[in-house]
Design a protein around this motif. Structure first.
Motif, PDB file in Angstrom:
ATOM      1  N   ALA A   1      32.409  18.829  37.957  1.00 37.98           N
ATOM      2  CA  ALA A   1      33.166  18.115  37.174  1.00 37.98           C
ATOM      3  C   ALA A   1      32.590  16.805  36.380  1.00 37.98           C
ATOM      4  CB  ALA A   1      34.319  17.574  38.473  1.00 37.98           C
ATOM      5  N   VAL A   2      31.433  16.194  37.418  1.00 39.53           N
ATOM      6  CA  VAL A   2      31.039  15.344  37.022  1.00 39.53           C
ATOM      7  C   VAL A   2      29.856  15.494  35.422  1.00 39.53           C
ATOM      8  CG1 VAL A   2      28.993  13.801  37.318  1.00 39.53           C
ATOM      9  CG2 VAL A   2      30.383  13.915  38.928  1.00 39.53           C
ATOM     10  N   PHE A   3      29.532  16.613  34.839  1.00 40.47           N
ATOM     11  CA  PHE A   3      28.766  17.211  33.787  1.00 40.47           C
ATOM     12  C   PHE A   3      30.252  17.644  33.038  1.00 40.47           C
ATOM     13  CE2 PHE A   3      27.281  21.052  31.911  1.00 40.47           C
ATOM     14  CZ  PHE A   3      26.410  19.920  30.837  1.00 40.47           C
ATOM     15  N   MET A   4      30.666  18.330  33.772  1.00 40.81           N
ATOM     16  CA  MET A   4      32.005  18.618  33.004  1.00 40.81           C
ATOM     17  C   MET A   4      32.469  16.641  31.974  1.00 40.81           C
ATOM     18  SD  MET A   4      34.013  21.909  34.480  1.00 40.81           S
ATOM     19  CE  MET A   4      35.346  21.991  33.462  1.00 40.81           C
ATOM     20  N   THR A   5      33.008  16.129  32.803  1.00 38.46           N
ATOM     21  CA  THR A   5      33.499  15.012  32.272  1.00 38.46           C
ATOM     22  C   THR A   5      32.576  13.955  31.176  1.00 38.46           C
ATOM     23  OG1 THR A   5      34.596  14.377  34.226  1.00 38.46           O
ATOM     24  CG2 THR A   5      34.333  12.473  33.137  1.00 38.46           C
ATOM     25  N   PHE A   6      30.962  14.558  31.342  1.00 39.58           N
ATOM     26  CA  PHE A   6      30.059  13.649  30.068  1.00 39.58           C
ATOM     27  C   PHE A   6      30.123  14.546  28.469  1.00 39.58           C
ATOM     28  CE2 PHE A   6      26.257  14.736  28.266  1.00 39.58           C
ATOM     29  CZ  PHE A   6      25.716  13.330  28.102  1.00 39.58           C
ATOM     30  N   ILE A   7      30.601  16.488  29.234  1.00 41.19           N
ATOM     31  CA  ILE A   7      31.056  16.510  27.791  1.00 41.19           C
ATOM     32  C   ILE A   7      31.680  16.644  27.742  1.00 41.19           C
ATOM     33  CG2 ILE A   7      30.854  18.693  26.956  1.00 41.19           C
ATOM     34  CD1 ILE A   7      27.710  18.080  27.763  1.00 41.19           C
ATOM     35  N   LEU A   8      32.530  16.148  28.302  1.00 39.43           N
ATOM     36  CA  LEU A   8      34.123  16.186  27.449  1.00 39.43           C
ATOM     37  C   LEU A   8      34.629  13.807  26.537  1.00 39.43           C
ATOM     38  CD1 LEU A   8      36.561  17.369  29.710  1.00 39.43           C
ATOM     39  CD2 LEU A   8      36.197  18.368  27.621  1.00 39.43           C
TER      40      LEU A   8
END
Length: 150
Positions: free
Chosen positions: A16-23
């Motif tokens: 979830a943290v990684f996806m938030t960073f990418i988005l």
């Protein structure tokens, strides 16, 4: 009360943290006005229809005894046409396209001096250029393409 996080929840939180960073990265790059997004051609669908014609022109150029030469000179870019062609019968356009910034693309009509054409480097900045020479000689069409660094 003590919260225990097992490895399954840890992976979900990390994803979830990684996806938030990418988005947030994608959002910033798409909405930032200082970053330019250029297409190589604005009419790339139309250009695709004429691609076979370009292939035929390039095949004509490859059959020449002596092909076109595009190279960097002291004063700019030098385009040298085959010596067996009469310079007064050569007509066409030389296109200079900068893949990273279409605002500095330009074209020059072919004007020869002893089968050579000099493009002065006032518009040529350092970096990669796609050079396309589209010319006609004795009702035969030719094309030469070269990617080079200036």
């Amino acid at each position: 009360m003590k919260i225990k996080i097992n490895w399954g929840w840890a992976m979900v939180i990390a994803m979830a943290v990684f996806m938030t960073f990418i988005l947030q990265y994608v959002y910033r790059t798409l909405t930032d006005d200082t970053l330019e997004h250029h297409l190589v051609s604005e009419d790339y669908y139309k250009d695709e229809l004429y691609y076979q014609h370009e292939i035929d022109k390039m095949n004509n150029a490859s059959k020449l005894k002596e092909n076109l030469v595009v190279e960097r000179g002291d004063e700019g870019m030098q385009v040298t046409f085959p010596s067996d062609m009469e310079q007064s019968k050569i007509t066409g356009i030389v296109y200079f396209q900068r893949p990273s910034d279409d605002r500095i693309d330009f074209k020059k009509e072919i004007v020869l001096d002893k089968n050579t054409m000099l493009v002065v480097d006032d518009k040529l900045i350092n970096g990669r250029w796609n050079v396309k020479v589209d010319w006609k000689y004795n009702d035969q069409e030719y094309m030469f393409k070269k990617n080079l660094f200036y």
